[in-house]
Design a protein around this motif. Structure first.
Motif, short mmCIF file in Angstrom:
data_model
loop_
_atom_site.label_atom_id
_atom_site.label_comp_id
_atom_site.label_asym_id
_atom_site.label_seq_id
_atom_site.Cartn_x
_atom_site.Cartn_y
_atom_site.Cartn_z
N SER A 58 -7.94 -2.34 5.02
CA SER A 58 -6.74 -2.17 4.88
C SER A 58 -6.81 -1.50 3.29
O SER A 58 -7.83 -1.77 2.60
CB SER A 58 -5.70 -3.20 4.79
N GLN A 60 -3.88 0.03 -0.02
CA GLN A 60 -2.52 -0.07 -0.54
C GLN A 60 -2.28 1.27 -1.36
O GLN A 60 -3.10 1.69 -2.11
CB GLN A 60 -2.33 -1.18 -1.21
N ASN A 156 5.30 -1.49 4.70
CA ASN A 156 5.45 -1.65 3.45
C ASN A 156 5.13 -3.35 3.50
O ASN A 156 5.99 -4.31 4.27
CB ASN A 156 7.09 -1.64 3.09
N PRO A 157 4.19 -3.52 2.56
CA PRO A 157 3.89 -4.95 2.88
C PRO A 157 4.65 -6.14 2.25
O PRO A 157 4.60 -7.25 2.91
CB PRO A 157 2.49 -5.12 2.08
N TYR A 173 5.46 0.04 -2.40
CA TYR A 173 4.19 -0.01 -1.77
C TYR A 173 3.89 0.35 -0.28
O TYR A 173 4.77 -0.15 0.45
CB TYR A 173 3.49 -1.51 -2.21
N GLN A 175 0.99 -0.04 2.77
CA GLN A 175 -0.39 -0.61 3.09
C GLN A 175 -0.65 -0.02 4.49
O GLN A 175 0.28 0.19 5.39
CB GLN A 175 -0.21 -2.13 3.36
#
Length: 350
Positions: A58, A60, A156-157, A173, A175
């Motif tokens: 992953s 970001q 969006n985390p 953010y 991800q």
């Protein structure tokens, strides 16, 4: 009744029926192999894990602007809208005399573009994830880096989706999660997607002639450098199957040990004579006395010395064929009445 512990009884049964223990070990190995792997017969056989693991990585990305609002403590747009007297908005309040005193309230202008508008950036960050996985971005990624077998997701985390519905993320953010069959492919497809999306997004801004001062900037905060394994074949199922087979073999050996009695060693039995038949041991055997016919020999010698010879008594006759045994007494004759014989008288003769 035995005083052995259950463990000692089990060990004794396994030693006695060693072939059952050996068979159990072989079957346990086969159970572990077939539960964990797919076996393809051959020389040697080919083992393939039943479930292949996947690897995920992953990265970001931050959605911001040319004039990053997080770098200034004041409104970068310098636009403030007064709201007049009231109790709503940002106000100063004092309660020194028990009465509330309110000052002028105001708010920031949210229509002055992306610069300084965190709410606008949050909205963009919640709307862009579907664009990250769109076909134009995937096609551009394959053209730039080549095709990789894997999947990519973007969220969006800080967004939340639950029973109460969907809630947008409060921070701008994005991800990106990449999944592939190997750790290298997972890391590569994740970073390549981030680079391809950034290039595609900037190209779209140029095509739409967005002023440079008002453009949204997408930055990769951290790049993927490792991948985590997910799923795959785990040996726990095979170990459990092997343990069950071993327990079954041990139980079978213990059952056979209890059902089939042990053979006791034969002990040579010595016959013990009865009390009446017991005799005292003798040091030397006793020989019977030798009988010598001394009387007959002595009488014969005496007759020879005196010069007289006597006629030996005749031997007893052998039995005639009348059924009597040899040497037995003769059969008596029947007594008959007869007149006695009388010697002749001389007077009668004269």
């Amino acid at each position: 009744m035995t005083s052995d512990t259950p463990l000692q009884q089990l060990l004794r049964a396994l030693v006695r029926f060693w072939w059952v223990a050996l068979l159990g070990i072989v079957l346990a190995g086969l159970a572990f192999t077939f539960a964990t792997y797919t076996v393809k017969l051959g020389l040697p056989p080919k083992l393939t894990a039943r479930t292949q693991p996947t690897y995920s990585a992953s990265t970001q990305m931050l959605v911001t602007s040319k004039r990053d609002p997080n770098l200034s403590a004041s409104n970068v747009n310098a636009k403030v809208i007064p709201l007049g007297e009231g109790t709503s908005g940002t106000a100063a309040t004092s309660t020194t005399t028990g009465t509330a005193a309110t000052g002028p309230t105001y708010t920031y202008d949210s229509s002055g573009g992306a610069d300084g508008d965190l709410q606008r950036l949050d909205e963009i960050a919640n709307n862009l994830p579907p664009r990250v996985t769109s076909d134009p971005v995937v096609k551009l990624r394959n053209q730039m880096f080549g095709r990789i077998n894997g999947t990519v997701t973007a969220v969006n985390p800080y967004a939340f989706s639950g029973a109460g519905g969907f809630r947008s993320g409060p921070l701008p953010y994005i991800q990106i999660n990449g999944t592939a069959d190997s750790p290298q492919d997972a890391v590569a497809i994740t970073n390549q997607t981030a680079v391809a999306f950034k290039k595609w997004f900037e190209a779209r801004q140029v095509v739409n002639k967005i002023p440079t001062a008002n453009r949204v900037v997408v930055e990769q905060v951290n790049s993927a450098d490792h991948a985590s394994a997910n799923g795959g074949t785990k040996p726990l199922l095979g170990v459990a199957a092997a343990l069950l087979v071993l327990l079954g073999g041990s139980g079978l050996a213990l059952a056979l040990d209890r059902l089939i009695p042990r053979r006791r060693p034969r002990v040579a039995r010595v016959a013990v004579p009865a009390a009446s038949e017991r005799t005292l041991p003798t040091s030397e055997p006793v020989m019977p006395a030798l009988e010598v016919p001394t009387m007959t020999l002595g009488a014969h010698i005496e007759d020879v010395v005196t010069g007289e010879t006597t006629k030996r008594a005749p031997r007893p006759r052998k039995q005639a064929s009348n059924g009597t045994s040899n040497g037995s007494a003769p059969r008596r004759r029947r007594a008959t009445t007869s007149t006695p014989r009388v010697a002749p008288n001389t007077e009668d003769a004269g």
